[in-house]
Design a protein around this motif. Structure first.
Motif, PDB file in Angstrom:
ATOM      1  N   ALA A 142      15.322   3.531 -13.115  1.00  0.00           N
ATOM      2  CA  ALA A 142      14.418   2.780 -12.865  1.00  0.00           C
ATOM      3  C   ALA A 142      12.991   2.680 -13.716  1.00  0.00           C
ATOM      4  N   ARG A 147      11.753  -0.986 -13.356  1.00  0.00           N
ATOM      5  CA  ARG A 147      12.330  -1.918 -12.521  1.00  0.00           C
ATOM      6  C   ARG A 147      12.247  -1.731 -10.996  1.00  0.00           C
ATOM      7  N   ALA A 148      12.365  -2.652 -10.186  1.00  0.00           N
ATOM      8  CA  ALA A 148      12.506  -2.135  -8.703  1.00  0.00           C
ATOM      9  C   ALA A 148      13.986  -2.088  -8.224  1.00  0.00           C
ATOM     10  N   GLU A 172       9.459   3.805  -1.986  1.00  0.00           N
ATOM     11  CA  GLU A 172       8.009   3.133  -1.688  1.00  0.00           C
ATOM     12  C   GLU A 172       8.153   2.316  -0.322  1.00  0.00           C
ATOM     13  N   ASN A 187       6.420  -7.460  -1.500  1.00  0.00           N
ATOM     14  CA  ASN A 187       5.927  -8.062  -3.210  1.00  0.00           C
ATOM     15  C   ASN A 187       4.545  -7.552  -3.367  1.00  0.00           C
ATOM     16  N   LEU A 190       4.628  -3.915  -4.414  1.00  0.00           N
ATOM     17  CA  LEU A 190       5.265  -3.794  -5.281  1.00  0.00           C
ATOM     18  C   LEU A 190       4.691  -4.073  -6.427  1.00  0.00           C
ATOM     19  N   HIS A 200       8.392   2.812 -11.215  1.00  0.00           N
ATOM     20  CA  HIS A 200       9.619   2.174 -10.606  1.00  0.00           C
ATOM     21  C   HIS A 200       9.332   1.959  -9.028  1.00  0.00           C
ATOM     22  N   PHE A 201      10.039   1.289  -8.419  1.00  0.00           N
ATOM     23  CA  PHE A 201       9.615   0.852  -6.983  1.00  0.00           C
ATOM     24  C   PHE A 201      11.129   0.923  -6.093  1.00  0.00           C
ATOM     25  N   LEU A 220      13.072 -11.056  -4.494  1.00  0.00           N
ATOM     26  CA  LEU A 220      12.184 -10.495  -5.377  1.00  0.00           C
ATOM     27  C   LEU A 220      12.695 -11.343  -6.866  1.00  0.00           C
ATOM     28  N   SER A 224       8.846 -12.200  -7.769  1.00  0.00           N
ATOM     29  CA  SER A 224       8.398 -11.193  -8.188  1.00  0.00           C
ATOM     30  C   SER A 224       8.342 -11.163  -9.735  1.00  0.00           C
ATOM     31  N   ALA A 228      14.573  -6.686 -10.711  1.00  0.00           N
ATOM     32  CA  ALA A 228      15.053  -5.821  -9.578  1.00  0.00           C
ATOM     33  C   ALA A 228      16.633  -5.631  -9.620  1.00  0.00           C
TER      34      ALA A 228
END
Ligand code: F6P
Length: 304
Positions: A142, A147-148, A172, A187, A190, A200-201, A220, A224, A228
């Motif tokens: 990630a 990336r999430a 998170e 979001n 994030l 990362h998330f 997402l 976002s 993801a």
């Protein structure tokens, strides 16, 4: 569970009792899958996940006629007390047998850790370590891609695994059945995290959460700017060599279960409270909800 069977078997044998293992749970009572267990039969099983006695779902046991037949088979096999490892369903069955006159002592075996009467069930610590390993690995990739990640873990009605793995893995967000989730807030969090310099998330979601993994992912993708990905851990969470904590827990609880039978007590589940082994009536175990740990939920928010 194998460690618990070992502890029950050897404690009972040392106290002059005979031990019968029943293969395939309640189904095995109908099929008369009774296995005499000696000390060597439980040698070398501690490091193996799962249960060497197997398990099965059993519809026949759910009705009173079936249970009466099961009781008859147990009596015919000379069984005078039962130690049952399982979750709410298995222990509900245990309580029914207890009410019919068969002494029953329960041990907590629910990977969701949703049983009242114990801080933690057998196998949960090992499972959490498996999830942690996954979180650590996912964080590497990630971070490299910025990336999430949505990581789905087990937990049909309970967010324990999601909550505790998020807490101990530095994720998170935890999305769990017990607490509603606002995706707009997730979001915002994030985007703020990446603005603060995070790379990362990690969102850990319990499979039983109201917001399902595909919905979270779609949200997402649509809303976002951060890319993801999804990982669903599935049944790898329910296997593998048990952790030291689980082996100690299973040994203590198995030993205590036999001591309880020897003291002439039954109708209880042995569990862990703090560092003490405690007995809780099966009626309470199956009817009382296990409250979600709101402090852990707050800590995840605060620390991530
Ligand atoms: O209740 C334990 C559990 O592992 C849940 O977390 C999960 O939803 C379910 O069992 C999976 O059941 P099965 O192994 O029958 O697919």
């Amino acid at each position: 569970m194998n460690t618990a069977i070992r502890a029950v078997t050897r404690t009972a044998l040392q106290n002059g009792l005979e031990v019968t293992g029943i293969e395939q749970g309640y189904q095995g009572i109908f099929d008369k899958r009774f296995l005499e267990l000696g000390p060597r039969d439980v040698g070398g099983v501690m490091q193996r996940g799962g249960t060497f006695l197997y398990t099965a779902r059993c519809a026949r046991f759910l009705n009173p006629v079936g249970r009466a037949e099961a009781l008859e088979n147990l009596r015919a096999a000379g069984i005078e007390a039962l130690v049952i490892i399982g979750g709410n369903g298995s222990l509900t069955g245990g309580l029914e047998l207890q009410r019919l006159g068969m002494p029953v002592v329960g041990l907590p075996g629910s990977i969701d850790n949703d049983l009242y009467g114990t801080d933690v069930a057998i196998g949960v610590d090992t499972c959490l370590n498996t999830i942690l390993h996954a979180i650590d690995n996912i964080k590497d990739t990630a971070s490299s891609h910025r990336r999430a990640f949505i990581l789905e873990v087990m937990g049909r009605n309970s967010g324990y695994l999601a909550l505790m793995s998020a807490l101990s893995g530095g994720a998170e967000v935890a999305i769990i059945p017990e607490i509603p989730t606002d995706m707009e807030e997730v979001n915002r969090k994030l985007l703020a995290a990446f603005e603060r310099g995070k790379s990362h998330f990690i969102i850990v979601v319990a499979e039983g959460a109201q917001l399902k993994t595909p919905v979270i992912y779609q949200y997402l993708c649509k809303n976002s700017s951060v890319e993801a990905r999804v990982t669903i851990l599935g049944h790898i969470q329910r296997g593998g060599a048990p952790s030291a904590f689980d082996r100690i827990l299973a040994t203590r609880l198995g030993y205590a279960a036999v001591q309880t039978v020897l003291e002439g007590k039954s109708g209880v589940m042995m569990g862990l409270s703090g560092n003490s082994v405690v007995a809780t009536p099966l009626e309470e175990v199956i009817s009382r909800p296990k409250p979600v740990d709101l402090v852990s939920f707050e800590m995840i928010k605060l620390l991530s």
